[in-house]
Design an enzyme around this catalytic site. Sequence first.
Site, PDB file in Angstrom:
ATOM      1  N   ARG A   1       1.679  12.837  12.027  1.00 33.02           N
ATOM      2  CA  ARG A   1       0.136  11.731  11.983  1.00 33.02           C
ATOM      3  C   ARG A   1       0.171  11.099  13.208  1.00 33.02           C
ATOM      4  O   ARG A   1       0.868  11.371  14.090  1.00 33.02           O
ATOM      5  CB  ARG A   1       1.318  11.082  10.933  1.00 33.02           C
ATOM      6  CG  ARG A   1       0.924  11.075   9.335  1.00 33.02           C
ATOM      7  CD  ARG A   1       1.779  10.176   8.358  1.00 33.02           C
ATOM      8  NE  ARG A   1       0.775   8.978   8.282  1.00 33.02           N
ATOM      9  CZ  ARG A   1       0.817   7.576   8.273  1.00 33.02           C
ATOM     10  NH1 ARG A   1       2.167   7.826   8.358  1.00 33.02           N
ATOM     11  NH2 ARG A   1      -0.110   6.816   8.100  1.00 33.02           N
TER      12      ARG A   1
ATOM     13  N   SER B   1      -0.710   8.359  13.926  1.00 30.83           N
ATOM     14  CA  SER B   1      -0.102   6.702  14.143  1.00 30.83           C
ATOM     15  C   SER B   1       0.748   6.797  15.655  1.00 30.83           C
ATOM     16  O   SER B   1       1.405   7.397  15.833  1.00 30.83           O
ATOM     17  CB  SER B   1       0.395   5.860  12.572  1.00 30.83           C
ATOM     18  OG  SER B   1       1.400   6.541  12.144  1.00 30.83           O
TER      19      SER B   1
ATOM     20  N   LYS C   1      11.461   7.503   3.670  1.00 33.92           N
ATOM     21  CA  LYS C   1      11.397   7.157   2.259  1.00 33.92           C
ATOM     22  C   LYS C   1      10.030   7.068   1.925  1.00 33.92           C
ATOM     23  O   LYS C   1       9.342   6.748   1.068  1.00 33.92           O
ATOM     24  CB  LYS C   1      10.811   5.520   2.701  1.00 33.92           C
ATOM     25  CG  LYS C   1      10.318   4.860   3.724  1.00 33.92           C
ATOM     26  CD  LYS C   1      10.532   3.398   4.089  1.00 33.92           C
ATOM     27  CE  LYS C   1       8.745   3.044   5.285  1.00 33.92           C
ATOM     28  NZ  LYS C   1       7.598   3.042   4.608  1.00 33.92           N
ATOM     29  N   ASP C   2       8.378   8.524   2.700  1.00 37.87           N
ATOM     30  CA  ASP C   2       7.660   8.582   2.647  1.00 37.87           C
ATOM     31  C   ASP C   2       7.917   9.999   1.527  1.00 37.87           C
ATOM     32  O   ASP C   2       6.737  10.536   1.045  1.00 37.87           O
ATOM     33  CB  ASP C   2       6.743   8.830   3.962  1.00 37.87           C
ATOM     34  CG  ASP C   2       6.716   7.426   4.229  1.00 37.87           C
ATOM     35  OD1 ASP C   2       6.853   6.413   3.198  1.00 37.87           O
ATOM     36  OD2 ASP C   2       5.623   7.294   5.280  1.00 37.87           O
TER      37      ASP C   2
ATOM     38  N   THR D   1       2.452  -7.420   2.402  1.00 42.30           N
ATOM     39  CA  THR D   1       3.988  -6.355   2.673  1.00 42.30           C
ATOM     40  C   THR D   1       2.219  -5.232   1.884  1.00 42.30           C
ATOM     41  O   THR D   1       1.815  -5.961   0.272  1.00 42.30           O
ATOM     42  CB  THR D   1       4.412  -6.778   2.055  1.00 42.30           C
ATOM     43  OG1 THR D   1       6.018  -4.976   1.318  1.00 42.30           O
ATOM     44  CG2 THR D   1       4.532  -7.156   0.404  1.00 42.30           C
TER      45      THR D   1
ATOM     46  N   SER E   1       4.511  -2.647   0.324  1.00 39.44           N
ATOM     47  CA  SER E   1       5.382  -2.579  -0.954  1.00 39.44           C
ATOM     48  C   SER E   1       5.319  -2.872  -2.123  1.00 39.44           C
ATOM     49  O   SER E   1       5.544  -4.684  -2.029  1.00 39.44           O
ATOM     50  CB  SER E   1       6.542  -1.934  -0.238  1.00 39.44           C
ATOM     51  OG  SER E   1       7.693  -2.269  -1.039  1.00 39.44           O
TER      52      SER E   1
ATOM     53  N   ARG F   1       7.888  -2.673  -3.856  1.00 38.89           N
ATOM     54  CA  ARG F   1       9.549  -3.015  -3.832  1.00 38.89           C
ATOM     55  C   ARG F   1       9.717  -3.627  -3.481  1.00 38.89           C
ATOM     56  O   ARG F   1      10.395  -5.057  -3.518  1.00 38.89           O
ATOM     57  CB  ARG F   1       9.979  -2.373  -2.835  1.00 38.89           C
ATOM     58  CG  ARG F   1      11.196  -2.207  -2.669  1.00 38.89           C
ATOM     59  CD  ARG F   1      12.438  -1.149  -1.899  1.00 38.89           C
ATOM     60  NE  ARG F   1      12.081  -1.187  -0.770  1.00 38.89           N
ATOM     61  CZ  ARG F   1      12.358  -1.456   0.736  1.00 38.89           C
ATOM     62  NH1 ARG F   1      12.536  -3.145   0.118  1.00 38.89           N
ATOM     63  NH2 ARG F   1      10.877  -2.022   1.399  1.00 38.89           N
ATOM     64  N   ARG F   2       9.561  -4.494  -1.807  1.00 37.72           N
ATOM     65  CA  ARG F   2       9.418  -6.004  -1.149  1.00 37.72           C
ATOM     66  C   ARG F   2       8.472  -6.607  -1.166  1.00 37.72           C
ATOM     67  O   ARG F   2       8.989  -8.658  -1.667  1.00 37.72           O
ATOM     68  CB  ARG F   2       8.376  -5.355   0.361  1.00 37.72           C
ATOM     69  CG  ARG F   2       9.195  -4.429   1.382  1.00 37.72           C
ATOM     70  CD  ARG F   2       8.535  -3.819   2.429  1.00 37.72           C
ATOM     71  NE  ARG F   2       9.428  -3.257   3.596  1.00 37.72           N
ATOM     72  CZ  ARG F   2       8.498  -2.631   4.284  1.00 37.72           C
ATOM     73  NH1 ARG F   2       7.439  -2.665   3.976  1.00 37.72           N
ATOM     74  NH2 ARG F   2       9.275  -1.891   4.914  1.00 37.72           N
TER      75      ARG F   2
ATOM     76  N   ARG G   1      -2.138  -3.465   4.132  1.00 39.62           N
ATOM     77  CA  ARG G   1      -2.322  -2.303   4.135  1.00 39.62           C
ATOM     78  C   ARG G   1      -2.672  -2.736   5.838  1.00 39.62           C
ATOM     79  O   ARG G   1      -3.613  -3.454   6.521  1.00 39.62           O
ATOM     80  CB  ARG G   1      -3.786  -1.318   3.581  1.00 39.62           C
ATOM     81  CG  ARG G   1      -3.740  -0.621   2.371  1.00 39.62           C
ATOM     82  CD  ARG G   1      -2.192   0.501   2.804  1.00 39.62           C
ATOM     83  NE  ARG G   1      -2.040   1.882   3.276  1.00 39.62           N
ATOM     84  CZ  ARG G   1      -3.703   2.519   2.602  1.00 39.62           C
ATOM     85  NH1 ARG G   1      -3.547   2.618   1.800  1.00 39.62           N
ATOM     86  NH2 ARG G   1      -3.188   3.568   3.560  1.00 39.62           N
ATOM     87  N   GLY G   2      -2.832  -0.894   6.779  1.00 39.85           N
ATOM     88  CA  GLY G   2      -3.056  -0.651   7.746  1.00 39.85           C
ATOM     89  C   GLY G   2      -1.860  -0.120   8.852  1.00 39.85           C
ATOM     90  O   GLY G   2      -0.704  -0.892   8.044  1.00 39.85           O
ATOM     91  N   ASN G   3      -1.386   0.143   9.895  1.00 39.68           N
ATOM     92  CA  ASN G   3      -0.715   0.085  10.978  1.00 39.68           C
ATOM     93  C   ASN G   3       0.285  -1.266  10.976  1.00 39.68           C
ATOM     94  O   ASN G   3      -0.132  -2.477  10.955  1.00 39.68           O
ATOM     95  CB  ASN G   3      -0.910   1.227  11.871  1.00 39.68           C
ATOM     96  CG  ASN G   3      -1.661   0.018  13.175  1.00 39.68           C
ATOM     97  OD1 ASN G   3      -1.994  -1.040  13.367  1.00 39.68           O
ATOM     98  ND2 ASN G   3      -2.810   0.886  13.502  1.00 39.68           N
ATOM     99  N   VAL G   4       1.442  -0.328  12.024  1.00 42.49           N
ATOM    100  CA  VAL G   4       2.175  -2.089  12.483  1.00 42.49           C
ATOM    101  C   VAL G   4       1.420  -3.245  12.617  1.00 42.49           C
ATOM    102  O   VAL G   4       1.659  -4.126  12.572  1.00 42.49           O
ATOM    103  CB  VAL G   4       3.208  -1.207  12.642  1.00 42.49           C
ATOM    104  CG1 VAL G   4       4.235  -2.966  13.777  1.00 42.49           C
ATOM    105  CG2 VAL G   4       4.005  -0.719  11.819  1.00 42.49           C
TER     106      VAL G   4
ATOM    107  N   THR H   1      -1.681  -3.840  13.253  1.00 43.25           N
ATOM    108  CA  THR H   1      -2.603  -4.222  12.765  1.00 43.25           C
ATOM    109  C   THR H   1      -1.755  -5.181  11.582  1.00 43.25           C
ATOM    110  O   THR H   1      -2.842  -6.055  11.405  1.00 43.25           O
ATOM    111  CB  THR H   1      -3.774  -3.856  11.913  1.00 43.25           C
ATOM    112  OG1 THR H   1      -3.790  -2.345  12.436  1.00 43.25           O
ATOM    113  CG2 THR H   1      -4.432  -4.334  10.970  1.00 43.25           C
ATOM    114  N   ARG H   2      -1.108  -4.905  11.286  1.00 44.65           N
ATOM    115  CA  ARG H   2      -0.706  -6.041  10.398  1.00 44.65           C
ATOM    116  C   ARG H   2       0.186  -7.546  11.044  1.00 44.65           C
ATOM    117  O   ARG H   2       0.157  -8.290  10.376  1.00 44.65           O
ATOM    118  CB  ARG H   2       1.072  -5.102   9.484  1.00 44.65           C
ATOM    119  CG  ARG H   2       0.557  -3.942   8.949  1.00 44.65           C
ATOM    120  CD  ARG H   2       1.415  -3.738   7.940  1.00 44.65           C
ATOM    121  NE  ARG H   2       0.624  -2.807   6.597  1.00 44.65           N
ATOM    122  CZ  ARG H   2       1.433  -2.290   5.804  1.00 44.65           C
ATOM    123  NH1 ARG H   2       2.466  -2.430   5.246  1.00 44.65           N
ATOM    124  NH2 ARG H   2       0.406  -1.194   5.074  1.00 44.65           N
TER     125      ARG H   2
ATOM    126  N   CYS I   1       7.954   7.198  -4.689  1.00 47.72           N
ATOM    127  CA  CYS I   1       8.015   6.622  -3.653  1.00 47.72           C
ATOM    128  C   CYS I   1       7.254   4.681  -3.669  1.00 47.72           C
ATOM    129  O   CYS I   1       8.186   4.322  -3.181  1.00 47.72           O
ATOM    130  CB  CYS I   1       7.620   6.881  -2.393  1.00 47.72           C
ATOM    131  SG  CYS I   1       7.902   8.792  -2.311  1.00 47.72           S
TER     132      CYS I   1
END
Length: 315
Positions: free
Chosen positions: A10, A12, A80-81, A124, A126, A128-129, A146-149, A151-152, A247
């Site tokens: 990918r 990113s 994990k994906d 988050t 997720s 799960r989180r 949502r968003g990349n690292v 961005t978050r 997932c």
Amino acid sequence: MPQAIRVGTRGSALALTQTTTVAENIAGLSGRPYELVRVRTEGDILKGSLSQIGGTGVFVAALRDALLESRCELAVHSLKDLPTLPAPGLTVASVPARADVRDALCARDGLTLATLPDGATVGTGSPRRAAQLRSARPGLNVVDIRGNVDTRLGRVTGLVDGAPGDLDAVVLAAAGLLRLGRQAAITEYIDPAVMLPAPGQGALAVECRIDDADASLRKALESYDDAETRLAVTAERAVLLQLEAGCAAPIGAFASVAGGSLTLEAVVCSLDGRTMIRRTHSAGTVDNVGAAELGMALAEELLAAGAAGIAPLKS
């Protein structure tokens, strides 16, 4: 000059960093150069929460297509994906040594999970989180993002270049932050006793075609595989498979190898975090088949305890 190994990734920053590390190692082991093949996945295009757009498998399908269409020889995924069911014609040929499995809190003003004030907004993507956050700190306002690292991280007040932000904290995988050199943003590594990670978190998967006959590449992939990491993630992913969960389901699992014994812990959560079922199993010296059996047995115990009644499990 030997033919270059084409490695699908990918686009990113995190994916490129992970894939480059893998490609450099395999190139060194095989004696062949490499080139990266960037592939845009559905998860990179579609907006909305992961559960709405089909779970984290949306980050995988296009890379698998690129492999099957011979546009690349290898594809690198965050494990994990990766869906629990194998793709016809493909195999996970290598699982390198795992990075930090924990989740990480990145909060304003150096705050931790215990010191975030009630009403603080934590982001988050997720379930799960989110469920485990709500269980540990019911007074927090947990929101989907949502968003990349970067961005978050940029959404957290004062965390990046003094930006105002709109969140008090975010929770991300520690492994991704460490791989990107963003560890300074971490204000707390969350203990797995508080938040069990996703099955396969911190690990990478190197996938290739089953019928790929290149001997030097096969040998390199076998050498790059880490036996203890593969055992652990095999057990964790077997929990998901037996529960028939996707997932993005609110399920955590973590297996570790110590003294020749494999210990597996798993949790199933209600989305609101009010109900959690957590169990642990151990087994003596096991191979990958035994690790999968351990995961399936633990999943059956979770189901017997009522897991299907508290969480959306069907993938």
